[in-house]
Scaffold this motif. Structure first.
Motif, PDB file in Angstrom:
ATOM      1  N   VAL A 162       0.865  -1.176   0.000  1.00  0.00           N
ATOM      2  CA  VAL A 162       0.000   0.000   0.000  1.00  0.00           C
ATOM      3  C   VAL A 162       0.901   1.225   0.000  1.00  0.00           C
ATOM      4  O   VAL A 162       1.610   1.492   0.979  1.00  0.00           O
ATOM      5  CB  VAL A 162      -0.933   0.019   1.226  1.00  0.00           C
ATOM      6  CG1 VAL A 162      -1.840   1.254   1.168  1.00  0.00           C
ATOM      7  CG2 VAL A 162      -1.755  -1.257   1.296  1.00  0.00           C
ATOM      8  N   ASN A 163       0.899   1.928  -1.121  1.00  0.00           N
ATOM      9  CA  ASN A 163       1.752   3.113  -1.265  1.00  0.00           C
ATOM     10  C   ASN A 163       0.983   4.332  -0.754  1.00  0.00           C
ATOM     11  O   ASN A 163       0.252   4.993  -1.481  1.00  0.00           O
ATOM     12  CB  ASN A 163       2.152   3.286  -2.731  1.00  0.00           C
ATOM     13  CG  ASN A 163       3.131   2.224  -3.175  1.00  0.00           C
ATOM     14  OD1 ASN A 163       4.177   2.034  -2.575  1.00  0.00           O
ATOM     15  ND2 ASN A 163       2.785   1.495  -4.228  1.00  0.00           N
ATOM     16  N   ASN A 164       1.181   4.593   0.540  1.00  0.00           N
ATOM     17  CA  ASN A 164       0.460   5.651   1.230  1.00  0.00           C
ATOM     18  C   ASN A 164       1.337   6.850   1.563  1.00  0.00           C
ATOM     19  O   ASN A 164       0.822   7.938   1.815  1.00  0.00           O
ATOM     20  CB  ASN A 164      -0.150   5.074   2.519  1.00  0.00           C
ATOM     21  CG  ASN A 164      -0.689   6.145   3.435  1.00  0.00           C
ATOM     22  OD1 ASN A 164      -1.729   6.738   3.169  1.00  0.00           O
ATOM     23  ND2 ASN A 164       0.029   6.422   4.520  1.00  0.00           N
ATOM     24  N   ALA A 165       2.661   6.679   1.573  1.00  0.00           N
ATOM     25  CA  ALA A 165       3.555   7.763   1.986  1.00  0.00           C
ATOM     26  C   ALA A 165       3.317   9.013   1.151  1.00  0.00           C
ATOM     27  O   ALA A 165       3.215   8.945  -0.080  1.00  0.00           O
ATOM     28  CB  ALA A 165       5.013   7.321   1.855  1.00  0.00           C
ATOM     29  N   GLY A 166       3.205  10.146   1.826  1.00  0.00           N
ATOM     30  CA  GLY A 166       2.964  11.382   1.096  1.00  0.00           C
ATOM     31  C   GLY A 166       3.243  12.602   1.946  1.00  0.00           C
ATOM     32  O   GLY A 166       3.270  12.529   3.182  1.00  0.00           O
ATOM     33  N   ILE A 167       3.468  13.714   1.284  1.00  0.00           N
ATOM     34  CA  ILE A 167       3.687  14.984   1.971  1.00  0.00           C
ATOM     35  C   ILE A 167       2.904  16.070   1.251  1.00  0.00           C
ATOM     36  O   ILE A 167       2.464  15.892   0.107  1.00  0.00           O
ATOM     37  CB  ILE A 167       5.181  15.374   2.006  1.00  0.00           C
ATOM     38  CG1 ILE A 167       5.729  15.538   0.578  1.00  0.00           C
ATOM     39  CG2 ILE A 167       6.001  14.360   2.808  1.00  0.00           C
ATOM     40  CD1 ILE A 167       7.122  16.133   0.522  1.00  0.00           C
ATOM     41  N   LEU A 168       2.721  17.177   1.930  1.00  0.00           N
ATOM     42  CA  LEU A 168       2.085  18.356   1.342  1.00  0.00           C
ATOM     43  C   LEU A 168       3.072  19.519   1.330  1.00  0.00           C
ATOM     44  O   LEU A 168       3.784  19.734   2.312  1.00  0.00           O
ATOM     45  CB  LEU A 168       0.848  18.766   2.153  1.00  0.00           C
ATOM     46  CG  LEU A 168      -0.356  17.837   2.132  1.00  0.00           C
ATOM     47  CD1 LEU A 168      -1.388  18.319   3.137  1.00  0.00           C
ATOM     48  CD2 LEU A 168      -0.964  17.776   0.737  1.00  0.00           C
ATOM     49  N   ARG A 169       3.102  20.232   0.239  1.00  0.00           N
ATOM     50  CA  ARG A 169       3.868  21.476   0.136  1.00  0.00           C
ATOM     51  C   ARG A 169       3.003  22.453  -0.666  1.00  0.00           C
ATOM     52  O   ARG A 169       3.344  22.860  -1.765  1.00  0.00           O
ATOM     53  CB  ARG A 169       5.220  21.249  -0.563  1.00  0.00           C
ATOM     54  CG  ARG A 169       6.191  20.367   0.185  1.00  0.00           C
ATOM     55  CD  ARG A 169       6.717  21.008   1.463  1.00  0.00           C
ATOM     56  NE  ARG A 169       7.737  20.185   2.093  1.00  0.00           N
ATOM     57  CZ  ARG A 169       7.490  19.223   2.982  1.00  0.00           C
ATOM     58  NH1 ARG A 169       6.236  18.958   3.320  1.00  0.00           N
ATOM     59  NH2 ARG A 169       8.458  18.519   3.521  1.00  0.00           N
TER      60      ARG A 169
END
Length: 252
Positions: free
Chosen positions: A87-94
């Motif tokens: 499950v490719n869940n890794a994420g960030i917001l910029r």
């Protein structure tokens, strides 16, 4: 409940939606590798899962680092067994408006979401092909349809949908499915932090957003986890290349 226990990797799994997904997959009988930038951040969740009779492992890795991802998958294979669910869940917001967005803002978001999903999927697909079974679930977003101040995030989440469809075409003959889950407004620490960064009161923001959601409530991480749990199951073997919007109503 799956008829066969599998080994699953959840990237960005230490908190929020990722943690809910890890809990769900464990509840469904899978051994779960909770992968995050720092293994110590994932350890409390692993202890929680272990305390309820599940099997879990905390793994530290930067999903944008090819060698680190390869080492993480090797660790999971050695300690839990060959992973056949990712499950490719890794994420960030910029977030920022285009004219204020820096190249670094753009590159970091693209790297974590797209490069990260590519590296993790590539590292596990051999195990899936060998097993004749695989489940790839990528976390997209309703922002893939476009969202003010998120040109980087929207492009990355739309890119994951194209990535998903291509994986479905390439890997289907090996018993591997690939799908995406695209959440709408989900109440998490990340959405609260985003509101704070924008100078908005989160409760007021939530009320405003919920007013436009047909089911009349904000989403919860468990809502997303339930969708992922289905797509990761054996029963979902004839569902592939799809994007499931978990948004409380129809999307444009």
């Amino acid at each position: 409940m799956p008829t066969t226990a599998r080994v699953a990797i959840v990237t960005g799994g230490a908190r929020g939606i990722g943690a809910a997904i890890a809990r769900r997959l464990s509840h469904d009988g899978h051994a779960v590798a909770v992968l995050d930038l720092d293994a110590t951040a994932a350890q409390p969740l692993v202890d929680e899962i272990s305390g309820t009779g599940g099997k879990a492992l905390a793994v530290g890795a930067d999903v944008t680092d090819e060698a680190a991802v390869a080492a993480a998958v090797a660790q999971v294979t050695a300690d839990l067994g060959a992973p056949t669910v990712v499950v490719n869940n890794a994420g960030i917001l910029r977030d920022n408006l285009l004219f204020k967005m820096t190249l670094d803002d753009w590159d970091q978001v693209m790297s974590v979401h797209l490069r990260g999903a590519f590296l993790a999927t590539r590292a596990v697909q051999g195990h899936m092909v060998e097993a004749g079974f695989g489940r790839i679930v990528n976390l997209s977003s309703t922002s893939a349809l476009g969202n003010r101040g998120q040109s980087n995030y929207s492009a990355a989440k739309a890119g994951l949908q194209g990535f998903t469809r291509t994986l479905a075409i390439e890997l289907g003959r090996y018993g591997v499915t690939a799908n995406a889950v695209a959440p709408g407004f989900i109440e998490t620490d990340m959405t609260r932090a985003t509101a704070a960064r924008m100078g908005l009161d989160f409760e007021e923001l939530s009320r405003t957003v919920v007013a436009g959601i047909p089911v009349a409530r904000a989403g919860r991480p468990e809502d997303v986890a339930a969708a992922v749990g289905y797509l990761a199951s054996e029963e979902a073997g004839f569902v592939s290349g799809q994007v499931l919007y978990v948004a409380g109503g129809p999307t444009a």
